[in-house]
Enzyme design. Structure first.
Site, PDB file in Angstrom:
ATOM      1  N   THR A   1     -58.991  26.443 104.832  1.00 15.35           N
ATOM      2  CA  THR A   1     -58.808  27.815 104.347  1.00 15.35           C
ATOM      3  C   THR A   1     -59.784  28.019 103.195  1.00 15.35           C
ATOM      4  OG1 THR A   1     -56.501  27.993 104.991  1.00 15.35           O
ATOM      5  CG2 THR A   1     -57.163  29.266 103.052  1.00 15.35           C
TER       6      THR A   1
ATOM      7  N   GLY B   1     -48.387  27.532 104.094  1.00 19.82           N
ATOM      8  CA  GLY B   1     -48.121  28.951 103.823  1.00 19.82           C
ATOM      9  C   GLY B   1     -46.660  29.287 103.642  1.00 19.82           C
TER      10      GLY B   1
ATOM     11  N   VAL C   1     -47.725  34.902 110.784  1.00 24.33           N
ATOM     12  CA  VAL C   1     -48.534  35.343 109.647  1.00 24.33           C
ATOM     13  C   VAL C   1     -48.152  34.472 108.462  1.00 24.33           C
ATOM     14  CG1 VAL C   1     -48.995  37.251 108.058  1.00 24.33           C
ATOM     15  CG2 VAL C   1     -48.768  37.697 110.512  1.00 24.33           C
ATOM     16  N   GLY C   2     -49.162  33.903 107.820  1.00 19.75           N
ATOM     17  CA  GLY C   2     -48.892  32.985 106.715  1.00 19.75           C
ATOM     18  C   GLY C   2     -48.898  33.692 105.373  1.00 19.75           C
ATOM     19  N   ASP C   3     -49.109  32.904 104.334  1.00 24.78           N
ATOM     20  CA  ASP C   3     -49.100  33.421 102.970  1.00 24.78           C
ATOM     21  C   ASP C   3     -50.351  34.226 102.628  1.00 24.78           C
ATOM     22  OD1 ASP C   3     -50.453  30.819 103.285  1.00 24.78           O
ATOM     23  OD2 ASP C   3     -51.014  31.158 101.189  1.00 24.78           O
TER      24      ASP C   3
HETATM   25  N1  ASP Z   1     -52.165  28.811 103.612  1.00 27.12           N
HETATM   26  C1  ASP Z   1     -52.699  28.802 104.959  1.00 27.12           C
HETATM   27  C2  ASP Z   1     -51.620  29.275 105.895  1.00 27.12           C
HETATM   28  O1  ASP Z   1     -50.514  28.794 105.816  1.00 27.12           O
HETATM   29  C3  ASP Z   1     -53.199  27.474 105.406  1.00 27.12           C
HETATM   30  C4  ASP Z   1     -54.021  26.686 104.426  1.00 27.12           C
HETATM   31  O2  ASP Z   1     -54.237  27.112 103.302  1.00 27.12           O
HETATM   32  O3  ASP Z   1     -54.478  25.582 104.801  1.00 27.12           O
HETATM   33  O4  ASP Z   1     -51.903  30.065 106.744  1.00 27.12           O
END
Ligand code: ASP
Length: 310
Positions: free
Chosen positions: A167, A221, A196-198
């Site tokens: 990311t 996330g 949908v993540g963070d």
């Molecule tokens: N935060 C991201 C998600 O959960 C993944 C990551 O940062 O590696 O979509």
């Protein structure tokens, strides 16, 4: 106050053979962001430039190189936030766009909304003249290999998240003291369709407020959302902690409270910055006062002059 840009290339556990690509990628992106600031560009211009460059780099889990969902498809999330106005823009679950971060900025600049998702985001992109790309052009051999490995009977999901890092995100303060953040991701490996993540959630994937600071996050996330990690760190800074202590406090709280690991890049209004993580590694780079700082493992801190070749 010295303008600064701080960049991350994702928290996690990176295979040795990919560590060089990650470090070079974040250093080169930090230099590009710093050139924008040196040329009088805004912090928002700088973070969008940094993240666009990393989205175009297949070594990272954003844009081309994104991890695949359980169906073997790319679904990406991104956010930008402007610390002067508290305006933000985000997109989630987009799949035909090479640079989701630029679309997120258009959501902020051209709509009255904070987030557009999936088909609606694609329609908006079309109306803004953003070119569509075939989703396959965003898929690399490496991401396809990891997706397959994770689906194989008897696969070890923990091991398969190895090398998951990637990311991307950035924070910056410009010569006028304005702050911005940007974060972009393909999300979690073999995630459910529509997950949908963070990243596109304000206060979780990023937050910027000229009065407090700016943060871009990476990590698990679902854990980041539970503690609204970016805003939590700014809350600790508001209470008087340094940018470094606040970043560590936020990550420690996430670990102890919900068992989540991750990493952040953070800045305060005086241009103090931090790159901190609770995961095994996080590729990071910062550019300030014509010096590039970078590292990958805990405790690592190298420097090079902005005039040195990469
Ligand atoms: N935060 C991201 C998600 O959960 C993944 C990551 O940062 O590696 O979509």
């Amino acid at each position: 106050m010295f303008p600064v840009v701080v960049v991350h290339g994702g928290s996690g556990d990176i295979p040795k053979e990919r560590s060089r690509q990650s470090t070079e990628g974040v250093c080169s992106a930090a230099r590009a962001g710093y050139a924008v600031l040196r040329g009088g560009g805004s912090s928002m211009d700088a973070v969008v430039e940094v993240v666009s460059q990393l989205e175009n780099n297949p070594a990272f889990n954003a844009g081309c190189g994104s991890v695949l969902n359980v169906k073997g498809e790319v679904e990406m999330d991104a956010i930008v936030m402007d610390g002067k106005t508290l305006g933000s823009g985000a997109v989630s679950a987009v799949c035909h766009i090479a640079n989701p971060i630029q679309l997120a900025r258009l959501v902020m600049d051209k709509t009255s909304h904070a987030c557009l998702t999936s088909e609606g985001a694609s329609l908006f992109a079309r109306s803004m003249g953003v070119p569509e790309v075939p989703p396959e052009s965003l898929i690399t051999e490496y991401s396809r290999m990891r997706w397959r490995k994770n689906l194989a009977p008897g696969s070890n999901p923990v091991e398969c998240q190895m090398g998951k890092m990637g990311t991307v995100g950035a924070v910056a303060v410009d010569g006028e003291g304005n702050m911005a953040c940007a974060t972009s991701t393909g999300g979690m490996l073999n995630k459910m369709e529509g997950r949908v993540g963070d990243t596109p959630c304000i206060g979780s994937g990023g937050y910027a407020d000229n009065q407090l600071g700016a943060v871009s996050t990476t990590g698990h996330g679902e854990a980041i959302m539970k503690v609204t990690l970016a805003r939590l760190i700014l809350f600790y800074m508001e209470q008087g902690q340094s940018v470094e202590a606040a970043s560590d406090s936020g990550l420690a709280y996430m670990k102890s409270r919900v068992g989540g690991l991750g990493g952040v890049v953070s800045v305060d209004p005086r241009g103090h910055w931090a790159a901190r993580f609770s995961s095994l590694q996080m590729a990071w780079a910062a550019a300030q006062k014509d010096t590039v700082h970078y590292g990958l493992h805990t405790g690592e801190h190298f420097t090079q002059s902005i005039d040195d070749p990469l």
